[in-house]
Design a protein around this motif. Structure first.
Motif, PDB file in Angstrom:
ATOM      1  N   TYR A  20       0.822  -1.201   0.000  1.00  0.00           N
ATOM      2  CA  TYR A  20       0.000   0.000   0.000  1.00  0.00           C
ATOM      3  C   TYR A  20       0.867   1.266   0.000  1.00  0.00           C
ATOM      4  N   ALA A  21       2.095   1.134   0.554  1.00  0.00           N
ATOM      5  CA  ALA A  21       2.976   2.282   0.631  1.00  0.00           C
ATOM      6  C   ALA A  21       3.706   2.530  -0.681  1.00  0.00           C
ATOM      7  N   LEU A  22       3.844   1.495  -1.497  1.00  0.00           N
ATOM      8  CA  LEU A  22       4.535   1.627  -2.772  1.00  0.00           C
ATOM      9  C   LEU A  22       3.533   1.654  -3.910  1.00  0.00           C
ATOM     10  N   SER A  23       3.889   2.277  -4.995  1.00  0.00           N
ATOM     11  CA  SER A  23       3.006   2.330  -6.155  1.00  0.00           C
ATOM     12  C   SER A  23       3.347   1.208  -7.109  1.00  0.00           C
ATOM     13  N   PHE A  24       2.357   0.346  -7.399  1.00  0.00           N
ATOM     14  CA  PHE A  24       2.553  -0.730  -8.344  1.00  0.00           C
ATOM     15  C   PHE A  24       1.797  -0.456  -9.648  1.00  0.00           C
ATOM     16  N   ASP A  25       1.409   0.789  -9.875  1.00  0.00           N
ATOM     17  CA  ASP A  25       0.744   1.151 -11.111  1.00  0.00           C
ATOM     18  C   ASP A  25       1.737   1.002 -12.263  1.00  0.00           C
ATOM     19  N   LEU A  26       1.385   0.187 -13.249  1.00  0.00           N
ATOM     20  CA  LEU A  26       2.327  -0.135 -14.327  1.00  0.00           C
ATOM     21  C   LEU A  26       2.671   1.087 -15.168  1.00  0.00           C
ATOM     22  N   ASP A  27       1.700   1.956 -15.412  1.00  0.00           N
ATOM     23  CA  ASP A  27       1.988   3.156 -16.199  1.00  0.00           C
ATOM     24  C   ASP A  27       2.974   4.066 -15.466  1.00  0.00           C
ATOM     25  N   THR A  28       2.836   4.144 -14.146  1.00  0.00           N
ATOM     26  CA  THR A  28       3.766   4.950 -13.354  1.00  0.00           C
ATOM     27  C   THR A  28       5.175   4.389 -13.425  1.00  0.00           C
ATOM     28  N   ILE A  29       5.288   3.067 -13.306  1.00  0.00           N
ATOM     29  CA  ILE A  29       6.601   2.422 -13.382  1.00  0.00           C
ATOM     30  C   ILE A  29       7.216   2.628 -14.762  1.00  0.00           C
ATOM     31  N   ALA A  30       6.412   2.466 -15.815  1.00  0.00           N
ATOM     32  CA  ALA A  30       6.918   2.589 -17.188  1.00  0.00           C
ATOM     33  C   ALA A  30       7.437   3.988 -17.488  1.00  0.00           C
ATOM     34  N   SER A  31       6.895   4.983 -16.799  1.00  0.00           N
ATOM     35  CA  SER A  31       7.306   6.371 -17.061  1.00  0.00           C
ATOM     36  C   SER A  31       8.654   6.725 -16.434  1.00  0.00           C
ATOM     37  N   LYS A  32       9.245   5.804 -15.663  1.00  0.00           N
ATOM     38  CA  LYS A  32      10.491   6.094 -14.957  1.00  0.00           C
ATOM     39  C   LYS A  32      11.742   5.940 -15.830  1.00  0.00           C
ATOM     40  N   GLY A  33      11.587   5.395 -17.029  1.00  0.00           N
ATOM     41  CA  GLY A  33      12.763   5.241 -17.880  1.00  0.00           C
ATOM     42  C   GLY A  33      12.537   4.194 -18.956  1.00  0.00           C
ATOM     43  N   ARG A  34      13.450   4.129 -19.922  1.00  0.00           N
ATOM     44  CA  ARG A  34      13.292   3.204 -21.045  1.00  0.00           C
ATOM     45  C   ARG A  34      13.335   1.746 -20.602  1.00  0.00           C
ATOM     46  N   PHE A  35      14.282   1.433 -19.719  1.00  0.00           N
ATOM     47  CA  PHE A  35      14.405   0.033 -19.285  1.00  0.00           C
ATOM     48  C   PHE A  35      13.143  -0.431 -18.558  1.00  0.00           C
ATOM     49  N   LEU A  36      12.649   0.393 -17.639  1.00  0.00           N
ATOM     50  CA  LEU A  36      11.423   0.027 -16.918  1.00  0.00           C
ATOM     51  C   LEU A  36      10.233  -0.038 -17.862  1.00  0.00           C
ATOM     52  N   ASN A  37      10.199   0.837 -18.861  1.00  0.00           N
ATOM     53  CA  ASN A  37       9.128   0.787 -19.858  1.00  0.00           C
ATOM     54  C   ASN A  37       9.180  -0.524 -20.640  1.00  0.00           C
ATOM     55  N   PHE A  38      10.425  -0.947 -20.980  1.00  0.00           N
ATOM     56  CA  PHE A  38      10.582  -2.237 -21.665  1.00  0.00           C
ATOM     57  C   PHE A  38      10.106  -3.385 -20.785  1.00  0.00           C
ATOM     58  N   CYS A  39      10.455  -3.353 -19.492  1.00  0.00           N
ATOM     59  CA  CYS A  39      10.040  -4.416 -18.567  1.00  0.00           C
ATOM     60  C   CYS A  39       8.523  -4.482 -18.442  1.00  0.00           C
ATOM     61  N   VAL A  40       7.879  -3.327 -18.363  1.00  0.00           N
ATOM     62  CA  VAL A  40       6.423  -3.302 -18.258  1.00  0.00           C
ATOM     63  C   VAL A  40       5.780  -3.827 -19.537  1.00  0.00           C
ATOM     64  N   SER A  41       6.337  -3.456 -20.686  1.00  0.00           N
ATOM     65  CA  SER A  41       5.795  -3.941 -21.966  1.00  0.00           C
ATOM     66  C   SER A  41       5.951  -5.459 -22.067  1.00  0.00           C
ATOM     67  N   ALA A  42       7.129  -5.966 -21.637  1.00  0.00           N
ATOM     68  CA  ALA A  42       7.360  -7.413 -21.665  1.00  0.00           C
ATOM     69  C   ALA A  42       6.399  -8.137 -20.727  1.00  0.00           C
ATOM     70  N   ARG A  44       3.363  -7.100 -19.787  1.00  0.00           N
ATOM     71  CA  ARG A  44       2.012  -7.062 -20.340  1.00  0.00           C
ATOM     72  C   ARG A  44       1.842  -8.064 -21.479  1.00  0.00           C
ATOM     73  N   PHE A  45       2.896  -8.209 -22.320  1.00  0.00           N
ATOM     74  CA  PHE A  45       2.823  -9.178 -23.400  1.00  0.00           C
ATOM     75  C   PHE A  45       2.754 -10.599 -22.840  1.00  0.00           C
ATOM     76  N   THR A  46       3.607 -10.898 -21.848  1.00  0.00           N
ATOM     77  CA  THR A  46       3.634 -12.238 -21.247  1.00  0.00           C
ATOM     78  C   THR A  46       2.321 -12.544 -20.550  1.00  0.00           C
ATOM     79  N   ASP A  47       1.792 -11.553 -19.821  1.00  0.00           N
ATOM     80  CA  ASP A  47       0.537 -11.757 -19.104  1.00  0.00           C
ATOM     81  C   ASP A  47      -0.607 -12.035 -20.075  1.00  0.00           C
ATOM     82  N   LYS A  48      -0.644 -11.313 -21.186  1.00  0.00           N
ATOM     83  CA  LYS A  48      -1.693 -11.539 -22.178  1.00  0.00           C
ATOM     84  C   LYS A  48      -1.545 -12.908 -22.828  1.00  0.00           C
ATOM     85  N   PHE A  49      -0.289 -13.312 -23.092  1.00  0.00           N
ATOM     86  CA  PHE A  49      -0.039 -14.599 -23.746  1.00  0.00           C
ATOM     87  C   PHE A  49      -0.449 -15.767 -22.850  1.00  0.00           C
ATOM     88  N   PHE A  50      -0.111 -15.681 -21.563  1.00  0.00           N
ATOM     89  CA  PHE A  50      -0.367 -16.799 -20.658  1.00  0.00           C
ATOM     90  C   PHE A  50      -1.738 -16.744 -20.001  1.00  0.00           C
TER      91      PHE A  50
END
Length: 343
Positions: A20-42, A44-50
Motif C-alpha cells: 500500500y505504501a509503494l506504487s505498483f501502477d504499471l503506467d507509473t513504473i513505465a514512465s520512470k525510464g526506457r528500461f522500466l518501460n521495456f520491462c512493463v511492456s514485456a 504485459r505481453f507475457t501476461d496476455k499470452f499466458f
C-alpha cells in the motif's frame, strides 16, 4: 514448526502492508525510464499470452493475493502381483497434516505440519513434504510434489482375500516430481478455478490437456521382515530377497478436464490423465537399465466462492504400474480441505 507457520503469515501481512505504501501502477513504473518501460511492456505481453481468457466463461477474482489454510490426509498403497496365483496388497495408516498456502497471482508456496507427529498418533514418524510449490496460469500449470513413507505399511489382502491388518515394517519409499501441463481450451476452461482457486469459472466448460512429467522415486521392500508363515507363502524366487527400485521417470501426459458450474458460486471440477513414462535406474539389479511404466491420475475438486472468501476440497488419486518379473501397483490417495481469503 508452529512458530515457522506464523512467521510465514506475518511476512505475508507485512508484504501486503508494504504494497500500500509503494506504487505498483504499471503506467507509473513505465514512465520512470526506457528500461522500466521495456520491462512493463514485456510483462504485459507475457501476461496476455499466458492469461488471456474469455470473460463470458472465466473471470479473475479481482485480487492478486490469497491465503489458504488447509487440512490434508493421505495414504499410499502397494499391490504385488507375483504371478497368476499370488497377490499381496498393503496400505499405510492415514497421515494427517495442517498447513497454509500463500498465493500471489500465478505462484503459490505452502508449508505443512504433521499432526500425527505432534500428538504421537499413528504415523508419527512419517512425513509429508513440508514445502510445496505450484505455478498456474490460464495456458500452463506446474506443480512440485514430494512424499515420504518410512513408517511401514499394513498387509490388507493376500490372494484377493481380505485379512486382518498385519504390520509390515520393511517398507521405505520416497517420491518427488515435477509436472507441467498445457490446456488447449485455456480461454474458456480454468484449471485454476477448480484446483488452486485463483480464477472463477462462470460457465461450465472442459479442455483437453497434454504435459510432461519428471519423477524421482525410491522404493524398498524387505521381505525378511514379514511374518515367517508369510515368507513361506512367497514365490521361491522372492524368498530371502528385497524388492528395490531407485531411479527417475520421464513421461508424457494426456487427458481431459471439465468444470461444472452447478450454481453461481459453486464449481465442481474433474481431471483425468494417462502418463506413459520411461524409467532409468535400478530395478532389482545392481546394473542400471531402462523399463516402461504407466501412471493414471484422477483429480476432483469442489469450491464455493463468496466475495473474498472461499472454501474448497481437492482429492487426488495417482496409481502407477512397475513392470518386471512381478508387477507392482504403487498408488497414493490424498484429500485436502481449504478455507481461504483473497486480498
Amino acid at each position: 514448526m508452529i512458530k515457522r507457520l506464523w512467521f510465514m503469515v506475518l511476512i505475508v501481512i507485512a508484504c501486503t502492508n508494504a504494497s500500500y505504501a509503494l506504487s505498483f501502477d504499471l503506467d507509473t513504473i513505465a514512465s520512470k525510464g526506457r528500461f522500466l518501460n521495456f520491462c512493463v511492456s514485456a510483462y504485459r505481453f507475457t501476461d496476455k499470452f499466458f492469461n488471456e481468457i474469455d470473460t463470458a466463461y472465466v473471470c479473475p477474482t479481482g485480487y492478486r493475493w490469497n491465503l489458504k489454510f488447509r487440512a490434508s490426509s493421505w495414504t499410499d498403497f502397494n499391490g504385488f502381483y507375483f504371478d497368476g496365483n499370488h497377490q499381496m496388497g498393503m496400505l499405510s495408516p492415514f497421515c494427517t497434516s495442517i498447513g497454509a498456502d500463500v498465493q500471489f497471482m500465478a505462484v503459490s508456496i505452502g508449508y505443512d505440519i504433521n499432526v500425527n507427529k505432534i500428538f504421537g498418533g499413528s504415523g508419527k514418524d512419517r512425513s509429508k513434504s513440508r514445502f510445496s510449490f505450484e505455478f498456474s496460469s490460464a495456458l500452463l500449470s506446474g506443480r512440485y510434489y514430494s512424499i515420504k513413507n518410512d513408517d511401514g505399511m499394513n498387509i490388507k489382502y493376500i490372494d484377493k482375500k481380505l485379512i486382518d491388518e498385519i504390520p509390515f515394517p520393511g517398507v521405505k519409499s520416497s517420491t518427488w516430481g515435477i509436472d507441467l501441463t498445457y490446456y488447449f481450451n485455456h480461454h474458456r476452461y480454468s484449471n485454476q478455478a477448480a484446483f488452486s482457486f485463483g480464477k472463477i469459472q462462470k460457465r461450465s466448460q472442459g479442455s483437453f490437456m497434454v504435459g510432461v512429467t519428471y519423477q524421482s522415486q525410491k522404493l524398498h521392500f524387505d521381505f525378511s521382515k514379514l511374518p515367517e508363515d508369510m515368507q513361506d507363502w512367497l514365490p521361491e524366487k522372492w524368498k530371502g530377497r528385497d524388492y528395490n527400485s531407485d531411479g527417475y521417470n520421464i513421461g508424457l501426459s494426456g487427458g481431459y478436464g471439465h468444470n461444472w458450474v452447478v450454481r453461481k458460486k459453486f464449481t465442481f471440477g474433474v481431471t483425468g490423465l494417462v502418463i506413459p513414462s520411461l524409467h532409468y535406474g535400478l530395478l532389482n539389479s545392481e546394473d542400471k537399465g531402462y523399463s516402461f511404466r504407466m501412471n493414471y491420475r484422477l483429480n476432483a475438486s469442489a469450491v464455493w466462492n463468496h466475495n473474498r472468501w472461499f472454501i474448497g476440497a481437492v482429492a487426488r488419486w495417482d496409481v502407477g504400474f512397475i513392470y518386471s518379473e512381478s508387477t507392482l501397483a504403487n498408488g497414493l490417495f490424498s484429500l485436502e480441505t481449504k478455507i481461504g481469503w483473497r486480498f
